[in-house]
Design a protein around this motif. Structure first.
Motif, PDB file in Angstrom:
ATOM      1  N   ILE A   1     -19.846 -39.255 -29.281  1.00  0.00           N
ATOM      2  CA  ILE A   1     -20.853 -40.106 -28.658  1.00  0.00           C
ATOM      3  C   ILE A   1     -22.209 -39.510 -28.992  1.00  0.00           C
ATOM      4  N   LYS A   2     -23.124 -40.362 -29.421  1.00  0.00           N
ATOM      5  CA  LYS A   2     -24.447 -39.870 -29.809  1.00  0.00           C
ATOM      6  C   LYS A   2     -25.554 -40.663 -29.129  1.00  0.00           C
ATOM      7  N   LEU A   3     -26.584 -39.938 -28.760  1.00  0.00           N
ATOM      8  CA  LEU A   3     -27.835 -40.542 -28.361  1.00  0.00           C
ATOM      9  C   LEU A   3     -28.620 -40.645 -29.658  1.00  0.00           C
ATOM     10  N   TYR A  14     -35.898 -43.713 -40.426  1.00  0.00           N
ATOM     11  CA  TYR A  14     -35.693 -42.324 -40.028  1.00  0.00           C
ATOM     12  C   TYR A  14     -34.829 -42.338 -38.776  1.00  0.00           C
ATOM     13  N   LYS A  15     -33.771 -41.562 -38.792  1.00  0.00           N
ATOM     14  CA  LYS A  15     -32.849 -41.563 -37.660  1.00  0.00           C
ATOM     15  C   LYS A  15     -32.686 -40.143 -37.128  1.00  0.00           C
ATOM     16  N   GLU A  16     -32.717 -40.030 -35.804  1.00  0.00           N
ATOM     17  CA  GLU A  16     -32.452 -38.767 -35.125  1.00  0.00           C
ATOM     18  C   GLU A  16     -31.284 -38.999 -34.175  1.00  0.00           C
ATOM     19  N   ASP A  17     -30.473 -37.967 -33.978  1.00  0.00           N
ATOM     20  CA  ASP A  17     -29.413 -38.120 -32.988  1.00  0.00           C
ATOM     21  C   ASP A  17     -29.108 -36.787 -32.329  1.00  0.00           C
ATOM     22  N   ALA A  18     -28.476 -36.888 -31.189  1.00  0.00           N
ATOM     23  CA  ALA A  18     -28.040 -35.717 -30.438  1.00  0.00           C
ATOM     24  C   ALA A  18     -26.664 -36.046 -29.871  1.00  0.00           C
ATOM     25  N   SER A  19     -25.746 -35.119 -30.003  1.00  0.00           N
ATOM     26  CA  SER A  19     -24.388 -35.339 -29.489  1.00  0.00           C
ATOM     27  C   SER A  19     -24.374 -35.291 -27.969  1.00  0.00           C
ATOM     28  N   LEU A  20     -23.545 -36.148 -27.397  1.00  0.00           N
ATOM     29  CA  LEU A  20     -23.342 -36.181 -25.948  1.00  0.00           C
ATOM     30  C   LEU A  20     -21.855 -36.057 -25.664  1.00  0.00           C
ATOM     31  N   THR A  21     -21.527 -35.403 -24.575  1.00  0.00           N
ATOM     32  CA  THR A  21     -20.135 -35.406 -24.129  1.00  0.00           C
ATOM     33  C   THR A  21     -19.876 -36.736 -23.416  1.00  0.00           C
ATOM     34  N   HIS A  22     -18.624 -37.049 -23.209  1.00  0.00           N
ATOM     35  CA  HIS A  22     -18.302 -38.290 -22.492  1.00  0.00           C
ATOM     36  C   HIS A  22     -18.850 -38.220 -21.072  1.00  0.00           C
ATOM     37  N   ARG A  45     -34.565 -34.333 -24.404  1.00  0.00           N
ATOM     38  CA  ARG A  45     -35.721 -34.120 -23.530  1.00  0.00           C
ATOM     39  C   ARG A  45     -36.714 -35.280 -23.656  1.00  0.00           C
ATOM     40  N   GLU A  46     -36.938 -35.761 -24.883  1.00  0.00           N
ATOM     41  CA  GLU A  46     -37.846 -36.894 -25.093  1.00  0.00           C
ATOM     42  C   GLU A  46     -37.294 -38.153 -24.444  1.00  0.00           C
ATOM     43  N   PHE A  47     -35.978 -38.344 -24.525  1.00  0.00           N
ATOM     44  CA  PHE A  47     -35.353 -39.499 -23.880  1.00  0.00           C
ATOM     45  C   PHE A  47     -35.564 -39.432 -22.372  1.00  0.00           C
ATOM     46  N   TYR A  48     -35.409 -38.239 -21.805  1.00  0.00           N
ATOM     47  CA  TYR A  48     -35.608 -38.062 -20.364  1.00  0.00           C
ATOM     48  C   TYR A  48     -37.026 -38.493 -19.970  1.00  0.00           C
ATOM     49  N   VAL A  49     -38.025 -38.030 -20.728  1.00  0.00           N
ATOM     50  CA  VAL A  49     -39.424 -38.371 -20.418  1.00  0.00           C
ATOM     51  C   VAL A  49     -39.634 -39.888 -20.520  1.00  0.00           C
ATOM     52  N   GLU A  50     -39.123 -40.498 -21.594  1.00  0.00           N
ATOM     53  CA  GLU A  50     -39.259 -41.946 -21.767  1.00  0.00           C
ATOM     54  C   GLU A  50     -38.527 -42.704 -20.659  1.00  0.00           C
TER      55      GLU A  50
END
Length: 151
Positions: A1-3, A14-22, A45-50
């Motif tokens: 699962i990716k953010l 341009y694509k950025e991603d970060a792995s997430l656990t279930h 962290r950027e997603f949290y702020v947004e």
């Protein structure tokens, strides 16, 4: 699962991603995003702020099966995305074929494209799912002043 975050400038994506656990994924869906504030991943962290600043909320989940093929010549990556189960948005028997390359597109790949492909269309699984979810919820759910039940 990716953010994942995609940005487009002209024809470049341009694509950025970060792995997430279930478990993390489930927490985000439940609205519990506080743990992202101190993540080692800058994107989290950027997603949290947004999320907190712009009152972001999940609108659609895009889930699908992917079969990747890689050709070293030209650094070509061809993927076949199929079985979008959460919201069935593809016609039965159809799939999305993406062709990505960084250097050049080899002739062997060119030969299977336009003239021989059954149908060539720009397609975004996210947009297909978002549009179908919007249709199911009603198109104007985002307008100010509307009382919208959470989904």
């Amino acid at each position: 699962i990716k953010l994942e975050r995609k940005r487009k400038r002209d024809s470049w994506i341009y694509k950025e991603d970060a792995s997430l656990t279930h478990g993390q994924f489930d927490r985000i869906l439940a609205g519990d995003v506080g743990f992202l504030e101190h993540s080692e991943e800058p994107l989290c962290r950027e997603f949290y702020v947004e999320y907190m600043s712009n009152v972001l909320r999940p609108r659609v989940i895009v889930d699908y099966e992917r079969e990747p093929w890689i050709l070293d010549a030209g650094t070509v990556r061809i993927t076949f995305d199929m079985n979008v189960p959460t919201l069935p948005v593809l016609e039965p028997g159809k799939l999305v074929m993406e062709v990505k390359f960084t250097e050049f597109l080899p002739q062997i790949v060119r030969d299977i494209l336009p003239g021989k492909a059954q149908e060539i269309t720009a397609a975004s699984k996210y947009v297909l799912c978002y549009d179908k979810a919007s249709y199911l919820r009603g198109f104007d759910y985002w307008q100010e002043g509307w009382n919208v039940p959470s989904v």
